[in-house]
Design an enzyme around this catalytic site. Structure first.
Site, mmCIF file in Angstrom:
data_model
loop_
_atom_site.group_PDB
_atom_site.id
_atom_site.type_symbol
_atom_site.label_atom_id
_atom_site.label_comp_id
_atom_site.label_asym_id
_atom_site.label_seq_id
_atom_site.Cartn_x
_atom_site.Cartn_y
_atom_site.Cartn_z
ATOM 1 N N GLU A 372 0.994 -1.083 0.013
ATOM 2 C CA GLU A 372 0.032 -0.055 -0.123
ATOM 3 C C GLU A 372 0.810 1.352 -0.021
ATOM 4 O O GLU A 372 1.178 1.730 1.066
ATOM 5 C CB GLU A 372 -0.938 -0.090 1.342
ATOM 6 N N GLU A 461 -6.013 -7.186 -1.060
ATOM 7 C CA GLU A 461 -6.490 -7.041 0.402
ATOM 8 C C GLU A 461 -7.676 -6.196 0.395
ATOM 9 O O GLU A 461 -7.914 -5.290 -0.185
ATOM 10 C CB GLU A 461 -5.350 -6.515 1.134
#
Length: 535
Positions: A372, A461
């Protein structure tokens, strides 16, 4: 005429059909058909051929027919025809010594009907009754020798019986309780030979006792390995069926060019909750939940790899378990608080070089090179894409066919930026992360826009609660998201297998580290995700 039994309303553990027919032959087998995992529209099944005779079965073939059910995929056999079906050995599992057995698997669409239990037919099967009045047979035909295994259909400990393999003088690897072929050419780690995963002798021998190389030169020699098996087979054989994955436009496709969707679970930070990721727990997720991919979330900061490089050993354990279980695995370079992938680029290149060198073109392994990316100035064009342009060649040097997933800006939400200026390498997808209580239609619109530009999006995710990972589960929003992904064939992985007291944790405190989780061991998030996984 083929006889049928339509079964409904019983536990799948009772779906066992043991069949035997006396034949004028020296090789005699006991054959069983069972349903291993059932859902609304289909099920997975298995056929076990157990050689009860005094001599080896040298090749086998059997056939059966359904009423409304139809096979959609299979593994460990060559299945031909379109109802009736004929299953024949693959060569490597064609030799079944006396006292040994072989198992094949398949997935079935019920086509609006019930799960059916067909009669198996063949030429030379005899033996076993096990309170069964149905009959079937398996025919014997010339074939090369190979390995075979049998798993008892129960939720308790079972045994795997294996014949000797044709490689390495009939030896196999007992890899932490699972029998696996030994490689002939691969010198270390896992390999991919003869269209199947294998493990090198040196890696197999590195395990502690009682694991290691088993079997010998005698083709009738068999070994028995105790292991834990659930009552459902989940996605056994998934990688064997689909092989090396690649991108085609905005789709993920398998070795045959057919679109495929991965569904699975992520670990939490391995430095904190690595004990919940092991062969037994991943096997349970495969068999009971139906996952076909597992994600190893290796944090870089926050007491992760940068501070303690030994955490990579847990990653290797997870990858090895996934290969042994024939499912896919994502190796996740989990940047989070260290939001700029450029910060530890040198370390990333060293790590992925080691992983790719270890596993090569093993089709199970998928590389997620930046979880991320986030923070000021960490945009696709300024930081993320240049990082990917350097890291991907390191992986491809050892694994040229590998699938790579690249994170996108703002915690993997800026997928349109990546779609507008993709990396220059083929077979690359882009990560999109969402948390159901936080991210809504606007992010789904971005996904559609990025896909319209040709980007393959993978939700590596997602969570059922808010973006902190905590809070109550937003069930309706979660279902909206999963319906959106499933309708488009977008692969997804849920966060996460942990007993941590937070909304997105799948387990409750006190849950076992090795699987075998009851309903009370699952959190509200875990209960919801398991049901979505099995749809």
């Amino acid at each position: 005429m083929i006889a049928f039994k339509k079964i409904a309303g019983f536990s799948v553990a009772m779906f066992v059909l043991i069949c035997a027919v006396a034949q004028q032959a020296s090789a005699q087998a006991n054959c069983s058909y069972r349903i291993t995992n059932e859902w609304n529209t289909g099920y997975t099944g298995a056929i076990t051929i157990s050689n009860n005779g005094s001599s080896s079965l040298n090749g086998w073939s059997l056939s059966w027919q359904y009423n409304s059910n139809r096979i959609t995929s299979s593994w460990n056999a060559n299945i031909t025809g379109n109802n009736p079906y004929t299953a024949t050995d693959l060569g490597w599992n064609g030799n079944v010594p006396a006292g040994a057995s072989v198992e094949i698997g398949f997935q079935v669409n019920k086509n609006g009907g019930s799960a059916e239990m067909p009669t198996l037919n063949g030429a030379v099967c005899s033996g076993g009754n096990n309170n069964s009045s149905a009959t079937s047979s398996v025919s014997s035909s010339p074939s090369s020798s190979a390995s075979s295994q049998s798993v008892a259909p129960s939720s308790s400990a079972s045994s795997i019986s294996s014949s000797s393999a044709n490689n390495n003088a009939g030896q196999q690897c007992n890899w932490y309780g699972t029998l696996y072929p030994l490689c002939t050419n691969t010198q270390s780690g896992w390999g991919w030979e003869a269209n199947r995963s294998c493990i090198s002798p040196s890696t197999c021998s590195s395990q502690p006792a009682p694991y290691g190389i088993v079997g010998g030169n005698n083709s009738s020699n068999s070994s028995s390995v105790a292991t834990s098996s659930s009552s459902s087979a989940g996605n056994q054989g998934f990688v064997s069926t689909h092989g090396q994955l690649r991108t085609s436009g905005n789709q993920l496709i398998n070795k045959n060019g057919t679109a495929v969707q991965l569904r699975g679970m992520s670990s939490h930070g391995l430095q904190w909750y690595g004990d919940y990721m092991n062969l037994s727990s991943i096997r349970w997720l495969r068999d009971d939940w139906g996952i076909n991919v597992i994600r190893a979330a290796m944090y870089t900061a926050s007491e992760g790899y940068i501070e303690d490089p030994s955490v990579k050993n847990k990653v290797f354990e997870i990858v090895d378990a996934a290969i042994a279980l024939d499912i896919y695995v994502i190796v996740d370079w989990h940047i989070l608080s260290d939001g700029n992938p450029q910060q530890y680029k040198a370390e990333a290149k060293a790590f992925f070089n080691e992983v790719a060198q270890r596993y090569g073109n093993t089709p199970n392994v998928i590389y997620e090179i930046a979880n991320e990316p986030n923070g000021g100035g960490v945009t696709w064009n300024a930081a993320i894409r240049p990082y990917a342009q350097e890291v991907i060649p390191v992986i491809r040097n050892h694994a040229p066919n590998s699938l790579v997933i690249v994170g996108t800006g703002t915690w993997s939400q800026d997928v349109t930026d990546a779609a507008a200026n993709p990396v220059s390498f083929p077979n690359v997808g882009y990560a999109m992360h969402f948390y159901a209580c936080t991210h809504g239609q606007w992010l789904r619109d971005r996904v559609d826009q990025a896909r319209a530009q040709g980007a393959m999006i993978f939700s590596t995710e997602w969570g059922t609660a808010d973006a902190t990972g905590d809070g109550s589960v937003c069930e309706n929003d979660t279902r909206t998201w999963i319906n959106f992904l499933n309708q488009r064939g977008i692969s997804w992985i849920n966060w996460s297998i942990t007993p941590k007291e937070e909304g997105t944790a799948a387990l409750t405190p006190g849950a076992s580290t090795t699987g075998n989780w009851s309903a009370s061991d699952l959190s509200p998030s875990g209960t919801l995700v398991k049901s979505l996984m099995r749809q």
